[in-house]
Enzyme design. Structure first.
Site, mmCIF file in Angstrom:
data_model
loop_
_atom_site.group_PDB
_atom_site.id
_atom_site.type_symbol
_atom_site.label_atom_id
_atom_site.label_comp_id
_atom_site.label_asym_id
_atom_site.label_seq_id
_atom_site.Cartn_x
_atom_site.Cartn_y
_atom_site.Cartn_z
ATOM 1 C CE LYS A 116 2.472 -5.918 -0.345
ATOM 2 N NZ LYS A 116 2.655 -6.857 -1.562
ATOM 3 C CG ASP A 152 1.384 -13.085 0.369
ATOM 4 O OD1 ASP A 152 1.002 -12.299 0.928
ATOM 5 O OD2 ASP A 152 1.756 -12.746 -1.122
ATOM 6 C CD GLN A 197 3.300 -7.059 -4.987
ATOM 7 O OE1 GLN A 197 3.563 -6.950 -3.836
ATOM 8 N NE2 GLN A 197 2.067 -6.869 -5.154
#
Ligand code: NAP
Length: 295
Positions: free
Chosen positions: A54, A121, A98
């Site tokens: 990322k 997200d 994450q």
């Protein structure tokens, strides 16, 4: 005729180039780069690898990324504090925790701390709730499901009125994909580990999204001729011919499926490249929205 391949790599490259251009415009307009804050807890190698990927993807399109890497033994308070720190940081426009978090950490409580305006997200419980409610708009939609919808759109096959089968009901893939297909007016069936007679259910589908986590689970003879098949799966299987000793395969038995499907994604090179691309797109969108409000 074998299925046409939906090339996720090519679609992702096109979108990333657009994001790069828009990120340059953003810098000219505001004097700062869009910023992504990533919270990583523990030393799971796969999670660390995703965070590195990322970061590299951000650098390539002109998005600044900052990681808070916390030890596996961190407390709930410490993890939530890392999120809250990014919430308050004006240089950070998008926040990503994450997953998976260590078992002793309450994942929902952490995700709930992310500011809705920075939930790039798209998995804040409020955003998922809005995705599932008629007439409500989530601030962001989750990355992998959004990538799946774009790949379906690439085929030109109408989603409205189509029979869609989603195999898998996870919070990050199966459930939001099913909600997004429903919002696009498909008639959606969600299958899971307790579903009966999966091959017969799949046989009725114009669109199949496989998000199971089982190598080559969906067979070609389950599919309706001409179906659009989106393979989200990413499973490593032993392969002595590869230098690493393993390779990645999807949740769909590709060779048999491509003989029946109308359109199909490959693994790798299908949904995977779209996931990070959608995270970049959402981060840029978050930065642009915040700049619009300030003007
Ligand atoms: P997950 O959380 O493990 O969920 C798997 C789902 O599949 C569950 O809903 C489970 O049902 C269902 N399932 C398991 N066995 C089944 C069976 N025999 N028949 C029917 N359904 C079954 O996995 P996930 O996070 O959604 O990920 C799914 C796959 O996508 C994995 O291979 C993952 O690596 C991959 N993935 C790829 C990307 C990408 O960017 N390419 C992103 C995310 C995930 P129950 O609910 O009943 O347990």
């Amino acid at each position: 005729m074998p299925a046409r391949i939906i090339d996720g790599q090519a679609v992702a490259k096109r979108i990333r180039s657009e994001i790069g251009g828009a990120a340059d415009d953003y810098v000219k307009r505001t004097g700062a780069m869009p910023g992504l804050g990533v919270v990583l807890v523990g030393d799971d190698p796969a999670s660390a690898m995703y965070v590195r990927m990322k970061r590299r993807a951000c650098e390539r399109v002109g998005i600044r990324s900052e990681a808070q890497i916390l030890p596996a033994a961190s407390t709930q308070q410490e993890v939530e504090d890392a999120v809250r720190g990014f919430n308050e940081d004006p240089a950070i426009h998008g926040i990503l925790a994450q997953l998976p978090l260590p078992d002793h950490i309450d994942e929902e409580a952490v995700l709930s701390q992310i500011s809705l305006a920075k939930d790039v997200d798209g998995i804040h419980p409020v955003n998922i709730g809005r995705l599932g409610m008629r007439g409500r708009e989530p601030s962001f939609t989750p990355a992998t499901p959004t990538g799946v919808m774009i790949l379906i759109d690439e085929t030109g096959v109408p989603v409205e009125g189509a029979q869609a089968v989603v195999i898998g009901r996870s919070n990050i893939v199966g459930l939001p994909v099913a909600l997004m297909l429903t919002n696009a007016n498909a008639t959606v069936t969600i299958c899971h580990s307790r579903s009966r007679d999966l091959p017969a259910v799949v046989k009725g589908a114009d669109i199949v999204v496989a998000a199971v986590g089982r190598a080559e689970f969906v067979k070609g003879d389950w599919l309706k001729a001409g179906a659009v098949v989106i393979d989200v799966g990413s499973n490593s299987v032993p392969d002595e011919t590869s230098e690493k000793g393993y390779r990645y395969v999807g949740d769909v038995a590709f060779e048999s499926a491509r003989q029946v499907a109308g359109y199909i994604t490959k693994v790798p090179g299908g949904v995977g490249p779209m996931t990070i691309t959608m995270l970049l797109a959402n981060t840029l969108k978050a930065a642009q929205r915040i700049a619009d409000i300030k003007q």
